[in-house]
Design a protein around this motif. Sequence first.
Motif, PDB file in Angstrom:
ATOM      1  N   ARG A   1      13.610  -3.659   6.394  1.00  0.00           N
ATOM      2  CA  ARG A   1      12.774  -3.027   5.395  1.00  0.00           C
ATOM      3  C   ARG A   1      11.320  -2.951   5.852  1.00  0.00           C
ATOM      4  NH1 ARG A   1      14.280  -2.233   0.244  1.00  0.00           N
ATOM      5  NH2 ARG A   1      12.242  -2.851  -0.567  1.00  0.00           N
ATOM      6  N   GLU A   2      10.868  -3.940   6.629  1.00  0.00           N
ATOM      7  CA  GLU A   2       9.500  -3.869   7.155  1.00  0.00           C
ATOM      8  C   GLU A   2       9.374  -2.733   8.168  1.00  0.00           C
ATOM      9  OE1 GLU A   2       8.091  -7.546   8.645  1.00  0.00           O
ATOM     10  OE2 GLU A   2       8.014  -8.500   6.677  1.00  0.00           O
ATOM     11  N   ASP A   3      10.399  -2.539   9.000  1.00  0.00           N
ATOM     12  CA  ASP A   3      10.390  -1.410   9.936  1.00  0.00           C
ATOM     13  C   ASP A   3      10.324  -0.093   9.173  1.00  0.00           C
ATOM     14  OD1 ASP A   3      10.583  -2.808  12.400  1.00  0.00           O
ATOM     15  OD2 ASP A   3      12.710  -3.148  12.040  1.00  0.00           O
TER      16      ASP A   3
ATOM     17  N   CYS B   1       9.217   0.423   6.097  1.00  0.00           N
ATOM     18  CA  CYS B   1       7.916   0.543   5.452  1.00  0.00           C
ATOM     19  C   CYS B   1       6.852   0.996   6.449  1.00  0.00           C
ATOM     20  CB  CYS B   1       7.532  -0.787   4.824  1.00  0.00           C
ATOM     21  SG  CYS B   1       5.948  -0.775   3.965  1.00  0.00           S
TER      22      CYS B   1
ATOM     23  N   ALA C   1       7.808  -3.894  13.377  1.00  0.00           N
ATOM     24  CA  ALA C   1       7.783  -3.964  11.916  1.00  0.00           C
ATOM     25  C   ALA C   1       6.373  -3.606  11.450  1.00  0.00           C
ATOM     26  CB  ALA C   1       8.252  -5.319  11.423  1.00  0.00           C
ATOM     27  N   LEU C   2       5.709  -4.505  10.714  1.00  0.00           N
ATOM     28  CA  LEU C   2       4.355  -4.223  10.233  1.00  0.00           C
ATOM     29  C   LEU C   2       3.281  -4.880  11.090  1.00  0.00           C
ATOM     30  CD1 LEU C   2       5.100  -4.666   6.424  1.00  0.00           C
ATOM     31  CD2 LEU C   2       4.389  -2.536   7.534  1.00  0.00           C
TER      32      LEU C   2
ATOM     33  N   ALA D   1       0.793  -0.872   2.835  1.00  0.00           N
ATOM     34  CA  ALA D   1       2.199  -1.289   2.858  1.00  0.00           C
ATOM     35  C   ALA D   1       2.697  -1.691   1.474  1.00  0.00           C
ATOM     36  CB  ALA D   1       2.399  -2.431   3.850  1.00  0.00           C
TER      37      ALA D   1
ATOM     38  N   TYR E   1       5.968  -0.065  -0.189  1.00  0.00           N
ATOM     39  CA  TYR E   1       7.128  -0.856  -0.607  1.00  0.00           C
ATOM     40  C   TYR E   1       7.539  -0.495  -2.033  1.00  0.00           C
ATOM     41  CZ  TYR E   1       8.092  -4.335   3.025  1.00  0.00           C
ATOM     42  OH  TYR E   1       8.509  -4.972   4.169  1.00  0.00           O
TER      43      TYR E   1
END
Length: 301
Positions: free
Chosen positions: A2-4, A6, A41-42, A65, A69
């Motif tokens: 999910r971070e990727d 986002c 990711a972030l 971010a 999200y």
Amino acid sequence: MREDACARLCLLTRAAWSEDLPRPMTRPAVRGMIASGALSALVLREVPGVGAPVLDRAARLLSRAHGVYALMQVYEARGYSMLLPEDAGWPRALGVLGGQMPLFLFARGNPALLDRPRIAVAGSRDIAHGTRGLAREVGRRLAREGIALVCGGARGVDAAVQEALLASRGALILVPAVPVEQLLAQRALRRALDEGRLLILCETLPDDPFSSERALARNHTIYALGDAALVLASRVGVGGSWRGAADCLRGGFAPVYVADDGGADTAGNRALLAHGARRFALTPETRLGDLTTGGDQLTML
């Protein structure tokens, strides 16, 4: 993951946007950052070959971010799944695009349609009565043979083949260039979604407005998703149908078949023959499934 996801929305789209931000980055730029290790990711890292201005721009885009999200959760509640090329559910057919492949997709509907034989159909928006009739017959034949139609949902050829396909209870993979909810206002599309006969794939935000840039960019995805592509009308050297087919032939995304009735609608199709397209004629004996296996028997008239 999910971070990727986002991070890619932060860098590539105007999700949760504010006007003080720099413009979104390009796919090649983000792909390069991922490949170099500058983006994970972030998290941003200093690596050789990625300059401070690029990292500063990326940091400003990633600063939203939290809002992105929240938007992702809204889309999930509306029935979308966000896919990345690393995911098991990613359409593997898109691998043929190489560096032109999208870095994310929003999917809504029945993903099992990707397991069917698929034919991408394209063509001009302004078409003659005869071309419209051909498109409708192609839609009916696709439904009858259980082949999923891949198209962009534009007016003209797309609309005619899609309308006939759905009326015959066929399956559709739609890659739109307009907001999805605008399309789902159509009763036939909403019914197909509810019945598992529709898969919508967006390589931008599902609510993004139409733009010619968005329409042209998604042509590669449409062609690559087909086991074969069928162009029913195009103009020589101009328009998305011509450019998409020419790019498909140049890149080898899928075999391209073109209709040719000798009229103005198919002038571009005749020119595409010189670029490697194959001639297509629809007769009572034609099986569209033969396109997906490269059957030369379709060059009949």
